[in-house]
Design an enzyme around this catalytic site. Structure first.
Site, PDB file in Angstrom:
ATOM      1  CG  HIS A   8      -3.578   7.384  -0.092  1.00  0.00           C
ATOM      2  ND1 HIS A   8      -2.879   6.299   0.378  1.00  0.00           N
ATOM      3  CD2 HIS A   8      -4.403   6.921  -1.060  1.00  0.00           C
ATOM      4  CE1 HIS A   8      -3.269   5.210  -0.272  1.00  0.00           C
ATOM      5  NE2 HIS A   8      -4.193   5.560  -1.145  1.00  0.00           N
ATOM      6  CD  GLU A  35      -2.960   1.099   2.285  1.00  0.00           C
ATOM      7  OE1 GLU A  35      -3.448   2.152   2.723  1.00  0.00           O
ATOM      8  OE2 GLU A  35      -3.305  -0.029   2.676  1.00  0.00           O
ATOM      9  CG  ASP A  84       0.192 -16.511  11.182  1.00  0.00           C
ATOM     10  OD1 ASP A  84      -0.437 -15.775  10.396  1.00  0.00           O
ATOM     11  OD2 ASP A  84      -0.226 -17.626  11.535  1.00  0.00           O
TER      12      ASP A  84
END
Length: 438
Positions: free
Chosen positions: A393, A85, A296
């Site tokens: 962003h 991202e 994990d």
């Protein structure tokens, strides 16, 4: 019509690729070439990757970035992050720099207890089961001694076994609720091996118990498995400074900025719709470090979100307050992590990530991961209460859009410079690109 394949796992990698591309792609030759393009040139490294999971046909690359300038407990870190991202690494780096000259991040490990359970059904008198459990508990530990021997030498092992009556939730349902200390290992295999030993001993001893009726002897073991919810394996990370030091480049007075951050966090504590997105942003930072260090992230995600819902409803994982003109921002996270075993000793980039972090212990890694989550949340809230989330962003996402459009390097440079002064949205980037091409 595609037919089911027999013995797929026994095929060679090349045979698997041939079958896959022939049956499921429009251009098998191009698809095969694409899969092979992502193989590692080093055959030993590629073989290592092939054996991580079953039916491997290629590698799937994600960016491995680094966020520098994290001062954690007076020690400076560069934090490896693996994520796809845009803006996550940049936001973490910006937050790290912001707090660098304000004392940095402070962390505390609150607990390291991990949990596993033996779930079973018992048809009989609960008081007789309780008495039986008390008598058999030493044998549960004794029969698992061969599993716990090495862990105990290092200072870990089984810390407790409890019998829990859960019949208020489900008829005839009981469990052995077991706690463990696994030190620098995440401990899944160790915990599950202990649990399966407990289950076997419980079943064997119940059949030999003279106080049980025939019905009571027939304890049904349903399953034995660790829990990824670890509310007693928790770390706290925080930042604080005088309100008047919250200088944000004249975007907003420091006092107003502090109040807006507190309000934003309070909204995430009160409103689940906001809390989910708020916590997702935290996990951008957490998951990126968890993935980079070979842990994990699915287990961490599940446990963290359960922790966020541990009280009356789903709520913010971070907290903020202003008291006596001091701004404080903190987080508590349940993190069951490991720095030995699993991919930590196999994956070359995982080993490098841990080296970059100074070869941390599991508790040190807990602190680093929590800091990454807190930093990410601070950066996100800072954008939301000042310029808005999209400005930063979309500028970080700009290159992704330009790559999708097939822009040349010269076009990328031209449009990157243009959008330093203009708002970048997907449509505005496409429009600017089309005009440039004309």
């Amino acid at each position: 019509m595609i037919k089911p394949v027999e013995g797929f796992s026994k095929l060679t990698k090349e045979q698997k690729i041939d079958w896959l591309t022939t049956n499921y792609t429009k251009d098998p030759k191009a698809a095969k070439a694409l899969l092979q393009r992502y193989w590692n040139d080093d055959t030993k490294v590629q073989k290592l990757h092939d054996e991580f999971i079953e039916n491997t046909v290629t590698n799937f690359y994600l960016p491995f970035g680094v966020a520098p300038n994290f001062l954690i407990n007076d020690k400076l870190y560069a934090i490896p992050m693996v994520i796809e991202e845009s803006s996550v690494v940049a936001a973490a780096s910006k937050a790290a720099k912001f707090w660098l000259n304000k004392g940095g991040f402070k962390t505390t490990v609150i607990g390291t207890e991990k949990i596993g359970q033996v779930h079973f059904m018992y048809h009989g008198d609960p008081t007789k089961l309780k008495s039986f459990f008390n008598s058999v508990k030493p044998k549960l530990l004794e029969k698992a001694a061969h599993i716990t021997k090495n862990m105990k030498k290092r200072g870990g092992g089984i810390t407790n076994i409890e019998l829990k009556n859960k019949t208020d939730k489900l008829d005839h349902y009981f469990q052995l609720h077991c706690t463990f200390e696994t030190l620098d290992a995440m401990g899944a295999n160790f915990i599950n091996s202990c649990l399966e030993s407990f289950a076997e001993t419980l079943k064997t001893e119940s059949l030999a118990n003279l106080d049980f009726s025939e019905k009571e002897k027939n304890i049904e073991i349903v399953m034995s498995i660790l829990s990824n919810y670890v509310p007693n394996c928790v770390v706290r990370a925080e930042v604080s400074c005088p309100v008047d030091e919250l200088n944000i480049d004249h975007q907003m007075p420091s006092k107003e900025f502090a109040q807006k951050i507190v309000q934003a966090v309070n909204i995430a504590q009160a409103e689940p719709h906001r809390a989910v997105t708020h916590n997702k942003g935290i996990m951008n930072g957490v998951d990126a470090v968890v993935l980079a260090t070979g842990n994990d992230f699915r287990a961490i995600e599940a446990g963290v979100h359960a922790y966020a819902a541990k009280e009356e409803g789903y709520s913010s994982l971070t907290h903020a307050e202003v008291e006596n003109e001091i701004f404080k921002f903190w987080i508590e996270l349940p993190l069951a992590l490991g720095t030995v075993g699993g991919l930590t000793s196999l994956h070359p980039l995982v080993k490098l990530a841990l080296e970059i972090l100074g070869k941390p212990s599991a508790t040190e890694l807990m602190q680093i991961v929590a800091v990454a989550g807190l930093a990410q949340n601070f950066a996100a809230i800072r954008s939301l209460v000042t310029t808005g989330i999209q400005e930063g962003h979309m500028k970080m996402h700009l290159l992704n859009i330009l790559n999708q459009l097939g822009a040349t390097e010269i076009e990328k440079t031209t449009l990157t410079n243009y959008f330093k002064k203009h708002t970048a949205t997907h449509s505005s980037v496409v429009e600017a690109f089309q005009k440039l091409r004309q």
